[in-house]
Design an enzyme around this catalytic site. Sequence first.
Site, PDB file in Angstrom:
ATOM      1  N   GLY A  14      -4.136 -16.082  15.603  1.00 31.09           N
ATOM      2  CA  GLY A  14      -2.895 -16.018  14.857  1.00 31.09           C
ATOM      3  C   GLY A  14      -3.156 -15.461  13.473  1.00 31.09           C
ATOM      4  O   GLY A  14      -4.208 -14.888  13.194  1.00 31.09           O
ATOM      5  N   GLY A  15      -2.189 -15.656  12.585  1.00 25.90           N
ATOM      6  CA  GLY A  15      -2.352 -15.143  11.235  1.00 25.90           C
ATOM      7  C   GLY A  15      -3.305 -15.967  10.389  1.00 25.90           C
ATOM      8  O   GLY A  15      -3.819 -15.490   9.389  1.00 25.90           O
ATOM      9  N   LYS A  34      -8.145 -25.342  16.799  1.00 25.16           N
ATOM     10  CA  LYS A  34      -7.698 -24.319  15.852  1.00 25.16           C
ATOM     11  C   LYS A  34      -8.720 -24.242  14.722  1.00 25.16           C
ATOM     12  O   LYS A  34      -8.920 -25.211  13.994  1.00 25.16           O
ATOM     13  CB  LYS A  34      -6.318 -24.659  15.313  1.00 25.16           C
ATOM     14  CG  LYS A  34      -5.788 -23.640  14.299  1.00 25.16           C
ATOM     15  CD  LYS A  34      -4.500 -24.112  13.633  1.00 25.16           C
ATOM     16  CE  LYS A  34      -3.327 -24.065  14.570  1.00 25.16           C
ATOM     17  NZ  LYS A  34      -2.051 -24.379  13.864  1.00 25.16           N
ATOM     18  N   ASP A 129      10.761 -24.944  12.433  1.00 31.67           N
ATOM     19  CA  ASP A 129      10.479 -23.667  13.081  1.00 31.67           C
ATOM     20  C   ASP A 129      10.616 -23.790  14.602  1.00 31.67           C
ATOM     21  O   ASP A 129       9.739 -23.380  15.353  1.00 31.67           O
ATOM     22  CB  ASP A 129       9.074 -23.173  12.713  1.00 31.67           C
ATOM     23  CG  ASP A 129       8.907 -21.681  12.986  1.00 31.67           C
ATOM     24  OD1 ASP A 129       9.931 -20.984  13.113  1.00 31.67           O
ATOM     25  OD2 ASP A 129       7.763 -21.212  13.070  1.00 31.67           O
TER      26      ASP A 129
END
Length: 751
Positions: A14-15, A34, A129
Amino acid sequence: MLGDFVIEKELGRGGLATVYLAHQISLDRSAALKVLFPQFSADREFIVSFIKEARVAAQLNHPNIVQAYAVGEDEGIHYFAMEYVQGHTLKTLLANVGRLVVDRSLEITREVATALDVAWTSTQLVHRDVKPDNIMVTESGQVKLADLGLARAGSDLRESEETEILGTPQYIAPELLLGWPGDHRADIYSLGATLYHMVTGKYPYTGTSATDIARKHICEPLVSPRRQVSDLPPPVADLIEVMMAKRPGHRYQSAAEVLDEIKRIKAHKEMVRKPMKVFQVPIDLTRLDEDMAMPTPDKDIDAAPKARQMLLRKPGASGPAPAAATAPAAASGTAAAGRRIAIRLKGRDGQADGTGTAVAGPETAAVLPDTVIPPGAAVPAPARARRRGLSTKAMLGLLVGGAVVLAAAAAVVIYVLAQRKKANAFEDELARLGLTASQYEALGGLDLLIRTNADDADILAKGAELVAAHPGVTSLERQVTERTAAAAEREVRALRADLRTEELTAWRKRSRELQDKVRQDEQARVAALKAEEEAERQRQLEEAQAKAREERLAQLRSEQGRLRADVVRFCREHRYDGARAQFTAMAAAREEEFRDWARGKQHAIDLAEEAFKLVSDSGELLKGERIAVKSRPQKVTIVAVGPRDIAAEIRETVYERGKPIGEKVDPLNVPLTEVETAQLVKLMLAAAAKKGVDDDRAHLVIGAYLLCRAEAPALIQTHLNTTGLADEARPLLDEYEAMKAATPPTDTPTP
């Protein structure tokens, strides 16, 4: 290896981080790990936020929420472990099928609403989100809400001078776009937008840029989902329109209300809430505080002609308020004045494709101006004086205020046009030169050397470097040639005329060779470094796996010893079901050695129970047999045998004056547990003979019986070696040898 986790493979990037599939050694389970990129690990403020994200997620434990496991740091590498969900995202599902059937869409919405209800009612958390990317569907069809990275506690939601909005433009609530301290009702809006996407296959709002989409959330009415899909059930469309009301007070006030409405829809009952047209009236930015806090009105704007004006009128005001449909400009002193809203979105220069999907590119921030004016809308003029008694001073004030508003709007328009003109001019220049933005930027370094009068050799070297870095780009080669022409000419004039061509050719050839060699050397160095790192990582992984395997085997061996002791205790009490149950877990172990051993022990217990039932199921078959029992000095005579005890009697001769005159019979019950093992074996052999059991089978089951009780080692070997069923006896003899090596069986006299 990170902390307690062995990394197995990469799942995605991901970012902010890379996500790996990992195995947690201490709890022997898979996890999604992660791992932050190194550049973020050096940012202390970001790390604090990262750890807070993990702790927020860990507060929730629910089947519809991806569970957090651990957060930690290992040699400067920060990681966050969470539940590994085998399945796919709702985004992937929608990309494959376009749209979902209504029943499945409602079920997914129900499960996500359940997760949101738990998050808010238990910990006052707002997800912020909710979107298809963050909704996981497992292989079994269960729905889980993921990525609590934007979650914030209700106590943390406060206004500030400048509010940064982290979210996705297609699904984000208007109050979050306006920097309002949104609560759980913002999640209800996003869930409604997701349901809209599921049942129609389209986004609720689309636009040419992220800012354009954000403006539509605030200023444009929602297109009814029934206009997209004509056969959509009206109650489902009503549910979506209430969830996506522009003001929080007009929506469902909790996820529990959404769940109740879904339940009613499925039961074909009338819904509690119905959408009103007032729900889609654009937000009045001049009175943002009042507008966003507005509750649901008693009547819709169509039902009462003045309802719209009443809706937008300030408390206590006597005149009509400007219509929010024209998105009036923000005035000083209002709640909206001075607030800048930075919307952080994934896209290139804030652009989006034709469907409203953000184009892949660097992270950008699109800033909504303090005043949001929909295209084609007029800036409202001050209200006209409606009473003749209005003073000249008041009228002058109104005119001045209107002029200020018009001037502010004009300034915004001029600024936007100027910025657009600059952007268009830059794009025209790139088109004229035939270059990309990155190539133009690289060419700027060459221009800097020329403007600063650098050495011609440095200029030519820089030009050659640019051409080598962009092979085959004719337009760039042309620009480099034009810019370095003067330097090249000066260099050539300095060379001797007869050697000029030869030396230039040799220089160019040598330059290419050196560049090729440098590139090859660098590639070889990088490849060797990667190979070395991979070999070291593989070695560490194998060491960790071997260590974990050894620890697992040691644990199983210890468990094996305990189980041997437990089965002896259960079998001596004739509790065969309990004995078998002890091996259930190990019989399903991954390790073949221990799995086969556990299953073999269960088979031995089956044989032992078969031997025991030769006696316990014999009834009156053994009537008349005499046996010794632990509680009686004399032998007793069997009358009948039951599942747990023996009905027996003691016969004694009665004498009178030295002469026998009769016989005294005393009945008694003898528990089978009080019968000596040797006596039970004797009865088993007798019962087998009377029942017609094959001798080989009788010896096999009696040997297993003695083995499970860890008694009479000599008899164990005798019976198991005597039987002709060698294939079944061999594993029992092997287990006997293993038990003898660990703890020798107790001896029991031979019957």
